[in-house]
Design a protein around this motif. Structure first.
Motif, PDB file in Angstrom:
ATOM      1  N   ASP A  85     -13.140 -16.615  -6.330  1.00  0.00           N
ATOM      2  CA  ASP A  85     -14.317 -15.780  -6.536  1.00  0.00           C
ATOM      3  C   ASP A  85     -14.070 -14.397  -5.950  1.00  0.00           C
ATOM      4  OD1 ASP A  85     -15.491 -15.571  -3.699  1.00  0.00           O
ATOM      5  OD2 ASP A  85     -15.270 -17.732  -3.933  1.00  0.00           O
ATOM      6  N   SER A 124     -23.658 -16.390  -3.523  1.00  0.00           N
ATOM      7  CA  SER A 124     -24.586 -17.421  -4.006  1.00  0.00           C
ATOM      8  C   SER A 124     -24.551 -18.650  -3.117  1.00  0.00           C
ATOM      9  CB  SER A 124     -24.272 -17.798  -5.453  1.00  0.00           C
ATOM     10  OG  SER A 124     -22.969 -18.296  -5.572  1.00  0.00           O
ATOM     11  N   SER A 125     -23.438 -18.861  -2.398  1.00  0.00           N
ATOM     12  CA  SER A 125     -23.344 -20.045  -1.544  1.00  0.00           C
ATOM     13  C   SER A 125     -23.989 -19.846  -0.176  1.00  0.00           C
ATOM     14  CB  SER A 125     -21.883 -20.451  -1.371  1.00  0.00           C
ATOM     15  OG  SER A 125     -21.158 -19.425  -0.743  1.00  0.00           O
ATOM     16  N   HIS A 135     -24.713 -15.679 -17.759  1.00  0.00           N
ATOM     17  CA  HIS A 135     -25.427 -16.784 -17.118  1.00  0.00           C
ATOM     18  C   HIS A 135     -26.857 -16.920 -17.641  1.00  0.00           C
ATOM     19  CE1 HIS A 135     -22.187 -16.607 -13.962  1.00  0.00           C
ATOM     20  NE2 HIS A 135     -22.320 -17.909 -14.143  1.00  0.00           N
ATOM     21  N   HIS A 171     -24.458 -23.085 -11.995  1.00  0.00           N
ATOM     22  CA  HIS A 171     -24.405 -21.891 -11.161  1.00  0.00           C
ATOM     23  C   HIS A 171     -25.825 -21.356 -10.976  1.00  0.00           C
ATOM     24  CE1 HIS A 171     -23.367 -17.883  -9.719  1.00  0.00           C
ATOM     25  NE2 HIS A 171     -22.144 -18.339  -9.508  1.00  0.00           N
ATOM     26  N   CYS A 212     -27.639 -18.950 -13.386  1.00  0.00           N
ATOM     27  CA  CYS A 212     -27.960 -19.365 -14.746  1.00  0.00           C
ATOM     28  C   CYS A 212     -29.464 -19.362 -15.011  1.00  0.00           C
ATOM     29  CB  CYS A 212     -27.428 -20.781 -15.015  1.00  0.00           C
ATOM     30  SG  CYS A 212     -25.660 -20.836 -15.270  1.00  0.00           S
ATOM     31  N   SER A 254     -31.053 -22.802 -14.294  1.00  0.00           N
ATOM     32  CA  SER A 254     -31.008 -23.462 -12.982  1.00  0.00           C
ATOM     33  C   SER A 254     -32.360 -24.040 -12.590  1.00  0.00           C
ATOM     34  CB  SER A 254     -30.505 -22.494 -11.908  1.00  0.00           C
ATOM     35  OG  SER A 254     -31.328 -21.347 -11.831  1.00  0.00           O
ATOM     36  N   SER A 294     -22.074 -22.500  -6.293  1.00  0.00           N
ATOM     37  CA  SER A 294     -21.289 -21.302  -6.553  1.00  0.00           C
ATOM     38  C   SER A 294     -19.970 -21.710  -7.196  1.00  0.00           C
ATOM     39  CB  SER A 294     -21.023 -20.553  -5.245  1.00  0.00           C
ATOM     40  OG  SER A 294     -20.183 -21.333  -4.403  1.00  0.00           O
ATOM     41  N   THR A 295     -19.215 -20.738  -7.687  1.00  0.00           N
ATOM     42  CA  THR A 295     -17.944 -21.081  -8.320  1.00  0.00           C
ATOM     43  C   THR A 295     -16.985 -21.742  -7.329  1.00  0.00           C
ATOM     44  OG1 THR A 295     -17.140 -18.829  -7.927  1.00  0.00           O
ATOM     45  CG2 THR A 295     -18.078 -19.298 -10.092  1.00  0.00           C
ATOM     46  N   THR A 306     -21.655 -22.384 -16.338  1.00  0.00           N
ATOM     47  CA  THR A 306     -21.222 -21.073 -15.849  1.00  0.00           C
ATOM     48  C   THR A 306     -20.294 -20.497 -16.900  1.00  0.00           C
ATOM     49  OG1 THR A 306     -20.395 -19.829 -13.927  1.00  0.00           O
ATOM     50  CG2 THR A 306     -19.194 -21.826 -14.523  1.00  0.00           C
TER      51      THR A 306
END
Length: 330
Positions: A49, A138-139, A185, A208, A211, A214, A235-236, A255
């Motif tokens: 990432d 995102s994480s 997304h 993800h 999106c 989600s 997350s990715t 994703t």
């Protein structure tokens, strides 16, 4: 249609050997984002990432960084590695999410909410990072927002779907979100998700948080349409972590489709399939094998960030790191 082999090469092994030789000659390290073409991922020194790659750029011994990704990612590498030359194979490779907010727009928003803490997703330009208090991925977005005093307003930008995820997880009512989205997304719709899940009722699901589906994924777990224990908002980087130890026979992935290459390499025994097979980022795919080798040969396009902007943007990233490890990145 497959990816075109650049002119002058007999096969992909020939091209890959030339790329690696040029990288050696130029003292360059090649970084490729998870959404890049498989050929570019396979020839890179590191794949991941954007934030993880930027941190690798900062610690790399090489004097040159070739970043196969979109422009804000190469900028972030330059921010964290100001003494290195940073190249991007196509400077026109932008980002629909990063482009939803400018530094001027952020300054105006801040003026409407004096005293608010600005939390910026790493998917932003250097100028926007410089106007922000702290970055997030995102994480770790939830952890970053929870570090802000509960009675203090938060301006969260630019992704509205990630903001909704953070609001759900923190329960905070004083988060204001910018109405930005990643076009790829956002295009993975609730209808796509529902159709994919109903077609493969026993599959696990990786979604993800950027999106558009989600929220639907969480709602579907609540009403029992899909089992909560097989539904993961990730997350990715976290998708890769989950994939490495997965025993599922099939996983549906919401994703950008470039991520499937890394997931399949991480766990060949699991069948990873896209929720929306058309979810391809045209900006990521602007980085072609021909442009990568041209960037190495001609040492272009170089990325520059004004020192004063870089210094302020670096502070926002460093404040995030001080809270905790960024985890799986964007």
């Amino acid at each position: 249609m497959g990816t075109a082999l650049p002119p002058g090469f007999t096969d992909w092994t020939h091209w890959q050997s030339e790329v690696r030789e040029l990288a050696r000659q130029k003292d360059a390290v090649i970084l490729a984002h998870n959404y890049q073409l498989p050929q570019i991922q396979d020839v890179a020194d590191h794949v991941g990432d954007s934030l993880a790659l930027s941190r690798l750029a900062a610690s790399a011994e090489a004097s040159m960084i070739v970043f196969a990704g979109v422009h804000f990612m190469a900028e972030t590498a330059k921010i964290l590695a100001p003494d290195k030359r940073v190249l991007i194979p196509d400077a026109r490779a932008g980002c629909s999410l990063a482009d939803t907010i400018t530094a001027d727009q952020l300054r105006a928003w801040k003026a409407e909410h004096p005293g608010a803490v600005v939390v910026a997703y790493v998917n932003t330009t250097a100028e926007v990072k410089a106007e922000s208090d702290i970055c997030c991925t995102s994480s770790n977005a939830v952890e970053v927002v929870e570090s802000v005093p509960a009675d203090q307003e938060v301006l969260f930008l630019p992704d509205m779907f990630l903001a909704a995820h953070v609001k759900r997880k923190t329960g905070r009512t004083n988060i204001h979100n910018w109405l930005g989205e990643c076009h790829v997304h956002a295009g993975i719709s609730p209808a796509d998700l529902e159709a994919a899940v109903h077609a493969d009722k026993d599959a696990e699901l990786y979604v993800h948080p950027e999106c558009g589906c989600s929220t639907s994924a969480l709602w579907m777990t609540t009403v029992g349409d899909i089992p909560a224990e097989r539904t993961h908002i990730l997350s990715t980087g976290a998708m890769l972590d989950e994939a490495r130890h997965s025993t599922a026979s099939k996983v549906l992935v919401a994703t950008e489709i470039g991520m499937l290459h890394q997931l399949r390499r991480a766990n060949p025994g699991t069948d990873f399939q896209a929720v929306n097979p058309k979810a391809s980022c045209k900006f990521m795919k602007m980085i072609t094998p021909e442009k990568l080798i041209t960037a190495l040969r001609d040492e272009k396009d170089e990325v520059h960030v004004a020192p004063e902007i870089a210094a302020r943007a670096r502070q926002a990233v460093e404040r995030m790191v001080a809270i905790g490890q960024p985890g799986g990145g964007e």
